[in-house]
Design an enzyme around this catalytic site. Sequence first.
Site, mmCIF file in Angstrom:
data_model
loop_
_atom_site.group_PDB
_atom_site.id
_atom_site.type_symbol
_atom_site.label_atom_id
_atom_site.label_comp_id
_atom_site.label_asym_id
_atom_site.label_seq_id
_atom_site.Cartn_x
_atom_site.Cartn_y
_atom_site.Cartn_z
ATOM 1 N N ASN A 43 -0.005 18.035 -21.291
ATOM 2 C CA ASN A 43 -0.403 16.978 -22.230
ATOM 3 C C ASN A 43 -0.472 17.463 -23.670
ATOM 4 O OD1 ASN A 43 -0.826 14.509 -20.735
ATOM 5 N ND2 ASN A 43 -2.311 15.712 -19.586
ATOM 6 N N ARG A 87 0.807 -1.235 0.000
ATOM 7 C CA ARG A 87 0.000 0.000 0.000
ATOM 8 C C ARG A 87 0.834 1.276 0.000
ATOM 9 N NH1 ARG A 87 -3.636 -3.028 3.348
ATOM 10 N NH2 ARG A 87 -5.207 -3.884 1.934
ATOM 11 N N ARG A 126 -2.501 21.417 -14.983
ATOM 12 C CA ARG A 126 -1.551 20.373 -15.388
ATOM 13 C C ARG A 126 -1.884 19.774 -16.754
ATOM 14 N NH1 ARG A 126 1.383 15.737 -11.617
ATOM 15 N NH2 ARG A 126 2.607 14.861 -13.319
ATOM 16 N N GLU A 147 10.026 16.818 -25.614
ATOM 17 C CA GLU A 147 9.289 17.224 -24.398
ATOM 18 C C GLU A 147 9.732 18.621 -23.948
ATOM 19 O OE1 GLU A 147 6.722 15.987 -22.810
ATOM 20 O OE2 GLU A 147 6.668 13.811 -23.129
ATOM 21 N N HIS A 198 -0.468 9.621 -27.649
ATOM 22 C CA HIS A 198 -0.823 8.370 -26.963
ATOM 23 C C HIS A 198 -1.623 7.457 -27.892
ATOM 24 C CE1 HIS A 198 -0.389 10.038 -22.577
ATOM 25 N NE2 HIS A 198 0.773 9.759 -23.142
ATOM 26 N N GLU A 224 -3.918 17.078 -11.821
ATOM 27 C CA GLU A 224 -4.426 17.390 -13.165
ATOM 28 C C GLU A 224 -5.913 17.685 -13.176
ATOM 29 O OE1 GLU A 224 -2.403 15.291 -16.445
ATOM 30 O OE2 GLU A 224 -4.398 15.075 -17.289
ATOM 31 N N HIS A 255 0.140 15.007 -26.389
ATOM 32 C CA HIS A 255 0.001 13.657 -25.840
ATOM 33 C C HIS A 255 -1.322 13.000 -26.215
ATOM 34 C CE1 HIS A 255 3.484 15.012 -23.688
ATOM 35 N NE2 HIS A 255 3.611 13.890 -23.023
ATOM 36 N N LYS A 280 3.429 11.218 -11.476
ATOM 37 C CA LYS A 280 2.557 10.344 -12.283
ATOM 38 C C LYS A 280 3.269 9.016 -12.466
ATOM 39 C CE LYS A 280 -0.280 13.313 -15.184
ATOM 40 N NZ LYS A 280 -0.539 13.727 -16.571
ATOM 41 N N LYS A 300 8.029 22.299 -15.251
ATOM 42 C CA LYS A 300 7.263 21.139 -14.755
ATOM 43 C C LYS A 300 6.974 21.299 -13.267
ATOM 44 C CE LYS A 300 5.789 16.745 -15.065
ATOM 45 N NZ LYS A 300 5.761 15.511 -15.772
ATOM 46 N N HIS A 324 8.303 7.359 -26.905
ATOM 47 C CA HIS A 324 7.240 8.253 -26.438
ATOM 48 C C HIS A 324 7.428 9.682 -26.974
ATOM 49 C CE1 HIS A 324 4.309 10.197 -23.942
ATOM 50 N NE2 HIS A 324 5.242 10.917 -23.341
HETATM 51 N N1 GLY Z 1 3.794 14.187 -18.561
HETATM 52 C C1 GLY Z 1 2.688 14.961 -18.216
HETATM 53 C C2 GLY Z 1 2.510 15.178 -16.756
HETATM 54 O O1 GLY Z 1 3.346 14.788 -15.976
HETATM 55 O O2 GLY Z 1 1.518 15.735 -16.349
#
Ligand code: GLY
Length: 362
Positions: free
Chosen positions: A241, A117, A237, A181, A248, A233, A244, A139, A223, A261
């Site tokens: 993306n 946990r 946040r 990125e 994705h 998010e 993305h 994340k 970041k 990626h």
């Molecule tokens: N890679 C996008 C984020 O960390 O929100």
Amino acid sequence: MPQYQVATPQRTYSALIERSAITGLKGFIPSGCGRIFVVTTRDVWDLQGDRLRAALGGTAFEVLFFAGGEANKRISEVEQLAVQMVEAGADRSSLLIAFGGGIVTDITGFLAAIFMRGIPVIQIPTTLLAQVDAAIGGKTGVNLTVGKNLAGSFHQPLVVLIDPAVLGTLPEREYRAGLYEVIKAGIIVDAPLFRLFAERRTEVLAQVPEVVDHLIAEAVRIKAEVVSADEKESGLRRILNFGHTFGHALEAETRYTRFLHGEAVSWGMRAATYLADGLGMLPETDRAEILSVLDNYGPIPPLDGIPVASLQALLLHDKKTIQQRIHFVLPVKIGQVKVVADVPETRVQRAIERALADCQNV
Ligand code: GLY
């Protein structure tokens, strides 16, 4: 040493950037820490393992090898790693250290989030992409066949140790994938950072240390600021993306085997730029500048044979899709993006077609 604080309700921690940052590792091991497990891949360990071993000095640790590759970032691998930990005597006092690229930092973070946990994790990213994005912000997760990172958790690390010196053994393709990125960070909030890619292309591609360190520090600063404002998010946040949503879909469509990626994000930024253009949101000059920089740091592997309809269907599995409404992060100018929903399907289809046409094997 540039150092940025990531302040979230879960934890406040530092992202430290320095050539030799790894040497400070022992200072971040919590007192009373039990067994230490390093998750890495064979190639990273062969090339950079000595640095980590030296940083841990006489401290005992076990190395858990992960096969690597986006296609292996799966729940079944997390289970196998957890079993190996239990067999090696792990308990709630154990510590995980992620030592690798974004796939390793994602899967190790997730393992730390769910093992008994939740146990602590230290992130030591060894690719540019992980240093500027994946390892920061908590994340963590794994891929499902139907979509990227669809199972996961927010689990903030104790610290992120970013050592640009480890990039010396990074394949050139991986380096360029990471650059995308940083280009993203520029497009979303920082026009001067974006313009550096046009103005100093030769030095960026030659990996001039002063330039690389600056790019990393700027991306980490951005970041850290965004995550500190919105850990989970629920708002801001989402701008991280950019590229993305389409990217994705491309990764899932190609079963996580054809594109790194960052390469998929590069294509995704192209598609999002065309979508903004089609919606009349983006000045022509900004569109041209974005596409020119993406071209100048390419090419990415060709996108021949990828059906538009499949990509469009996969967009519905994006985590920003809420009750069938796809949310796109679209540029309105260099340095600013907007989240837009309810975009007509025909516009999305046209943007994908234009982005695919740019990336065919001619
Ligand atoms: N890679 C996008 C984020 O960390 O929100």
